[in-house]
Design an enzyme around this catalytic site. Sequence first.
Site, mmCIF file in Angstrom:
data_model
loop_
_atom_site.group_PDB
_atom_site.id
_atom_site.type_symbol
_atom_site.label_atom_id
_atom_site.label_comp_id
_atom_site.label_asym_id
_atom_site.label_seq_id
_atom_site.Cartn_x
_atom_site.Cartn_y
_atom_site.Cartn_z
ATOM 1 C CB SER A 189 48.920 -56.200 41.260
ATOM 2 O OG SER A 189 47.732 -56.142 40.538
ATOM 3 C CG HIS A 334 49.187 -55.118 35.993
ATOM 4 N ND1 HIS A 334 48.815 -54.104 36.837
ATOM 5 C CD2 HIS A 334 49.003 -56.279 36.689
ATOM 6 C CE1 HIS A 334 48.412 -54.616 37.983
ATOM 7 N NE2 HIS A 334 48.528 -55.931 37.926
#
Length: 352
Positions: A189, A334
């Site tokens: 990320s 994610h």
Amino acid sequence: MQFIPELMRFENGSIVDTPQKMRERREEILRIFQNNAYGDMPSPVPVSGEIVEETNRCCSGNAVYYKIIIHCQFENSVFSFPVQLTVPIKEGKKPLIVAVNFSDQLPHEYIPVEEIIDNGFALAVVYYNDITNDSSDFSDKIAAFIPRTSSGHDAGKISMWAWSVSRALDYFLTRNDISEDRIAVIGHSRLGKTALWCAANDTRVRYVCSNNSGCMGAAYSRTWREGAESVSRIYGTFPYWFCENMKQYAENKAPMPFDQHMLIGAIAPRYVLVNSAGKDDWADPASEQNSCVGASPAWQVYGKKGYAGKEETYEIDAGDLNGDIGYYKRFGVHFLGRKDWLNFMSFIKNHY
Ligand code: GTR
């Protein structure tokens, strides 16, 4: 958003068609990203490592664990940060994966230490908040050592985190148990953005994995789609990750002089793995794949292939780990998980 950048063309319009020109273009690209996106990469400083903890009981006796303080010598003072290094107990130099992570906990839900050790890798963990807080506070830790100016391109937090990985490498490369030509960096990320930016700047990094890095990481902004993070959104929420000059692009006041295929291209001819997750629309998996396609000419100029996967968007749990640029879209959300690590370790081994 308007775009002007072409990977294989210098700012003066001339074409990049030889390895030497690509090396020069890389310098230009790094400058473009420093001036307009991540801000300056702080200069290196002399570094030393102090082992403050050591045990050979790690991973049930399969690895040695060290806690090391990295001391960075600035002109009049020293900035220090901890790293954790776990090294398999076996003969010879080991390949090293440096994970820049959201926690100093180990093992951590993002880091399957035991499995990494079983695969023969040494593992180093840098905890990003030990470098500088993930906030607009520029008076803490390393940020306090870097003077703020009115240039518009002072280092943002991503540059500071990336810098710290390079300083940790300065130390790791002095050790006789680490293989200097098998250095890898991984991040997830915002730290996937950091890993790419670190690898673009630091040619000692031979393999890099950006996991779900999305906007201003691996995702091509040019193919942005509804539901994904945009340059305007990311700068609006996290301006301190970047430099002030990025504001004009976030506000659509000027055409963007960069796109993320250039960031990946600046890593050529080394190895880049882009990991996406199928349910991570915010990070825009299709645009992450598009950047891989767009970055390939930077490898081709070296007589290499670049990305070797499909051009059409991948279905779930599919990708290609054989190209110089790898791409994989795993099932799920994610996250940095075991499957992502297995892909990265396979990718590295495919390119020994
Ligand atoms: C989000 C951000 C993304 C990504 C993510 C993360 O809020 O919009 O760019 O970096 O955080 O780091 O988890």
